[in-house]
Design a protein around this motif. Structure first.
Motif, PDB file in Angstrom:
ATOM      1  N   THR A  69       0.789  -1.178   0.044  1.00 54.28           N
ATOM      2  CA  THR A  69      -0.077  -0.021  -0.014  1.00 54.28           C
ATOM      3  C   THR A  69       0.957   1.259   0.130  1.00 54.28           C
ATOM      4  O   THR A  69       1.903   1.273   0.452  1.00 54.28           O
ATOM      5  CB  THR A  69      -0.832   0.093   1.332  1.00 54.28           C
ATOM      6  N   ASP A  70       0.325   2.402  -0.691  1.00 50.32           N
ATOM      7  CA  ASP A  70       0.920   3.495  -0.570  1.00 50.32           C
ATOM      8  C   ASP A  70       0.006   4.711  -0.681  1.00 50.32           C
ATOM      9  O   ASP A  70      -0.704   4.867  -1.783  1.00 50.32           O
ATOM     10  CB  ASP A  70       1.913   3.636  -1.979  1.00 50.32           C
ATOM     11  N   ASP A  71       0.000   5.503   0.626  1.00 51.27           N
ATOM     12  CA  ASP A  71      -1.113   6.291   0.512  1.00 51.27           C
ATOM     13  C   ASP A  71      -0.460   7.855  -0.115  1.00 51.27           C
ATOM     14  O   ASP A  71      -1.071   8.984  -0.175  1.00 51.27           O
ATOM     15  CB  ASP A  71      -1.431   6.686   1.902  1.00 51.27           C
ATOM     16  N   ARG A 109       1.965   9.828   1.016  1.00 47.85           N
ATOM     17  CA  ARG A 109       2.413  10.615   1.728  1.00 47.85           C
ATOM     18  C   ARG A 109       4.012  10.835   1.859  1.00 47.85           C
ATOM     19  O   ARG A 109       4.690  11.679   1.997  1.00 47.85           O
ATOM     20  CB  ARG A 109       2.304  10.226   3.331  1.00 47.85           C
TER      21      ARG A 109
END
Length: 324
Positions: free
Chosen positions: A221-223, A225
């Motif tokens: 996952t990679d938001d 930020r």
């Protein structure tokens, strides 16, 4: 709130220095006069029959609509104001040419010509007009959350393939030698969908058609930020009867060099900043024109194009008021 036109693209580089591109304040603006002459104009032969011309963005005035490129007194190219480089083709081998560039603003006014730059095309080598064939059988798979293993079949060329270029979303991100038909692309983001293609290039710079697409998604996952610029600030200043927004930020940490940013103004992509070379270290700064009216409120943020060809996360959004 009144919208104002903005210059669309700013091109920066080690040899391309302008007032607002050296991360200082933009030049004073005067909507009653034509744009200034483009600076930082360079010309370099790309082949025996072409020359690559590049220039800095003109940032004074109400905004540039087009740039006109002249070979001597003959106009040979006209490009949108967002573009600051062009290939002039159909030239003669072993010939010295002089080029100038002029900016035309959104009101139709044509500015003065830049200084003339010269380039000599080389002699014509033995003809090679045959591009390599399209790389066959492209394939790929994630190699962890931040890399991908790509492979393809060898292209055919009458004089041999010099290199293979790997593209992601239309952006060239990698290159390998012509005897190599597999590579590992690193610096990717977890949980991100990618589309890769490969093109073969021969020694005469003929480029093959793109291979079929390789679609894959890295695990995890990679938001966004970790890919957003940090320490982002925005203020305004007034100069020459006009207002400018002054931005400052620290580039996100990545596995490669970041050379492009996109500024979003009031919810709409407004300006792109592109370095032609290595960007300056440390905190980056940029100012851009937003009009002459005081009391206008603007929301601004920016994001970086990462070395993997994708856009990173947006910085924090700041609100500024002209004359406030």
């Amino acid at each position: 709130m009144r919208r104002v036109p903005l210059p669309l693209v700013l091109v920066c580089g080690a040899l391309l220095l302008v007032a607002s591109c050296g991360w200082s304040r933009a030049a004073d603006s005067d909507e009653g006069r034509a744009p200034g002459a483009p600076t930082g104009v360079t010309a370099a032969a790309g082949s025996a029959t072409s020359v690559h011309v590049m220039w800095n963005a003109v940032t004074d005035g109400p905004g540039v609509r087009t740039y006109e490129v002249y070979r001597g007194t003959t106009k040979v190219k006209e490009v949108p104001g967002a573009q600051h480089m062009v290939d002039v083709t159909r030239l003669r081998p072993s010939t010295l040419y002089a080029f100038t560039v002029q900016a035309r603003d959104t009101d139709g006014r044509l500015g003065p010509p830049s200084r003339a730059v010269r380039a000599r095309t080389p002699a014509m080598a033995a003809a090679d007009r045959s591009a390599p064939t399209r790389p066959p059988r492209p394939a790929g798979r994630p190699a962890g959350s931040r890399a991908a293993q790509l492979s393809w079949g060898a292209s055919r060329d009458d004089r041999g393939v010099a290199s293979y270029d790997v593209y992601q979303g239309g952006v060239k991100i990698h290159s390998v030698g012509g005897n190599q038909t597999a590579t590992v692309v690193t610096g990717l983001r977890p949980g991100t969908a990618y589309v890769f293609t490969v093109r073969a290039r021969d020694a005469a710079d003929n480029l093959s058609p793109a291979s079929g697409p390789v679609r894959l998604t890295t695990p995890g996952t990679d938001d966004g930020r970790d890919t957003a610029p940090t320490g982002f600030t925005a203020t305004t200043h007034r100069a020459g009867g006009a207002y400018y927004i002054d931005l400052s930020w620290i580039a996100p940490r990545t596995d490669g060099v970041i050379t492009e940013y996109q500024i979003q103004l009031d919810g709409t992509a407004a300006t792109s900043l592109v370095w032609g070379g290595t960007p300056p270290p440390g905190r980056a700064r940029h100012s851009f024109y937003v009009g002459e009216a005081a009391g206008e409120e603007h929301r601004v943020r920016l994001r970086a194009r990462l070395p993997d060809g994708t856009w990173g996360g947006y910085s924090a959004e700041r609100t500024v008021t002209t004359g406030g």
